[in-house]
Design an enzyme around this catalytic site. Structure first.
Site, PDB file in Angstrom:
ATOM      1  N   ASP A 124       1.157   2.175   2.995  1.00  0.00           N
ATOM      2  CA  ASP A 124       1.378   1.068   2.068  1.00  0.00           C
ATOM      3  C   ASP A 124       1.509   1.547   0.623  1.00  0.00           C
ATOM      4  OD1 ASP A 124      -0.701  -1.760   1.020  1.00  0.00           O
ATOM      5  OD2 ASP A 124       1.417  -1.277   0.702  1.00  0.00           O
ATOM      6  N   ASP A 127       7.354  -1.523  -2.191  1.00  0.00           N
ATOM      7  CA  ASP A 127       6.139  -1.738  -1.412  1.00  0.00           C
ATOM      8  C   ASP A 127       6.412  -1.680   0.091  1.00  0.00           C
ATOM      9  OD1 ASP A 127       3.624  -4.415  -1.189  1.00  0.00           O
ATOM     10  OD2 ASP A 127       3.767  -2.413  -0.306  1.00  0.00           O
TER      11      ASP A 127
HETATM   12  O1  LIG Z   1      -1.485  -7.009  -1.951  1.00  0.00           O
HETATM   13  C1  LIG Z   1      -0.394  -6.556  -2.231  1.00  0.00           C
HETATM   14  C2  LIG Z   1       0.519  -6.031  -1.132  1.00  0.00           C
HETATM   15  C3  LIG Z   1       0.287  -6.782   0.166  1.00  0.00           C
HETATM   16  C4  LIG Z   1       1.114  -6.175   1.281  1.00  0.00           C
HETATM   17  C5  LIG Z   1       0.861  -4.703   1.395  1.00  0.00           C
HETATM   18  N1  LIG Z   1       1.114  -4.040   0.128  1.00  0.00           N
HETATM   19  C6  LIG Z   1       0.271  -4.544  -0.949  1.00  0.00           C
HETATM   20  N2  LIG Z   1       0.021  -6.448  -3.488  1.00  0.00           N
HETATM   21  C7  LIG Z   1       1.342  -5.953  -3.870  1.00  0.00           C
HETATM   22  C8  LIG Z   1       2.058  -7.007  -4.686  1.00  0.00           C
HETATM   23  C9  LIG Z   1       1.230  -7.455  -5.854  1.00  0.00           C
HETATM   24  C10 LIG Z   1      -0.127  -7.914  -5.415  1.00  0.00           C
HETATM   25  C11 LIG Z   1      -0.840  -6.881  -4.583  1.00  0.00           C
END
Ligand SMILES: O=C([C@@H]1CCCNC1)N1CCCCC1
Length: 326
Positions: A33, A215
């Protein structure tokens, strides 16, 4: 110097991609991730009721970091928390001898219910790692000094196994040249600025997509509301409150989405944007492009990343992202 490559196996609808990782004497499938910076896993410390169907990290091979803990909440309000160990972690032959491994003692239902995934391996910047009282480094940051090149790459595929590499670029994985853009790591993400866009064969890119993060842990492509609206106006889609997003016909006629990055246009095939039937057998698909409402920036998740070869590169000192067509 180390380098290596590991498979990235897609879940149904490419919802996530999982890679085999050895932690101590345990072999787990982790979701790599680039949008977070914690390496956490189901473990012998996770309640049995929450870990049915999951491989678990046996922390007896590790050295507990006494008094350390972690707790993470993701954008979709899923999350996990637990204790911290130092242990050997091997990914595609690349070894971190003392990597902070975050053993879960509690996990939200969406992770417990997804039995394909045994945890996450964060590849964002270590500045957003959640371990306290002393923040820990990601796997990439831990092994970086030992890598042939201080970079990792991501080659995700639609409905097929792709791969991640550490320490080298596999030039057989892409066509044409690599376009590099500067990364702003001030918020801990691989953040870059995307340029104009166009829909289908209409190649007059217009507007500006703006600040975006790469991401791998996000399934879809989240764009400014106006861009999403313009796409679905051409795709014959609509915003469906009941589905909680845009839907469109699954009929194979979805137009491509084109976006300029670093002056080069990258194409997301329409077939990636007719993402998945809203219910099994339906002719209506949930859209792979959605509005970034409430997030504050764009998320270039797997719907985009599986259309390119991506290079996450800190070998030049300042971080940068490289994109090439595949
Ligand atoms: O929680 C996340 C993602 C969720 C899915 C997996 N990657 C991280 N964030 C990225 C976008 C901004 C807020 C935080």
């Amino acid at each position: 110097a180390q380098s290596g490559t590991v498979a990235a196996d897609p879940q149904q609808y490419d919802q996530a991609y999982l890679s085999p990782v050895t932690i101590g004497n345990s072999q787990l499938m982790l979701d790599f991730d680039t949008g977070s910076a914690d390496l956490w896993a189901f473990s012998n410390e996770t309640p049995a009721s929450e870990s049915v169907g999951h491989a678990k990290y046996d922390s007896s091979t590790g050295t507990e970091l006494q008094g350390y803990s972690w707790s993470i909440t993701y954008g979709d309000q899923s999350g996990a928390a637990g204790n911290v160990y130092a242990d050997k972690v091997v990914v595609g032959g690349v070894t971190a001898t003392k990597q902070a491994v975050e053993a879960a003692t509690s996990i939200s239902t969406s992770f417990s219910d997804n039995t394909d995934s045994d945890g996450l391996l964060g590849l964002a910047f270590s500045s957003i790692n959640t371990v306290t009282p002393k923040q820990q480094t990601t796997f990439f940051d831990t092994v970086k000094p030992t890598l042939a090149k201080a970079l990792f790459t991501c080659d995700l595929k639609q409905g097929n196994a792709g791969s991640y590499t550490f320490g080298y670029i596999d030039t057989s994985k892409y066509t044409g040249s690599v376009t590099y853009v500067p990364v702003d790591d001030s918020q801990g993400f691989w953040s870059f600025t995307a340029g104009g866009y166009s829909v289908g064969s209409d190649n007059a890119t217009s507007g500006s997509v703006g600040v975006s993060i790469a991401d791998t842990g996000t399934s879809l492509l989240y764009l400014p509301a106006a861009v999403a609206k313009a796409y679905y106006a051409k795709a014959g889609g609509k915003f469906d409150n009941q589905q909680g997003g845009y839907t469109l016909p699954c009929n194979g006629n979805a137009p491509d989405f084109n976006v300029a990055i670093g002056g080069k246009t990258f194409v997301v095939p329409g077939s990636y944007i007719a993402y998945a039937p809203i219910t099994s057998g339906s002719q209506t698909c949930f859209g792979g492009i959605q509005a970034n409402t409430g997030i504050g920036f764009n998320i270039f998740g797997d719907v985009f990343l599986k259309a390119v070869y991506a290079i996450f590169d800190v070998s030049q000192g300042a971080p940068r992202l490289g994109f090439a067509a595949q």
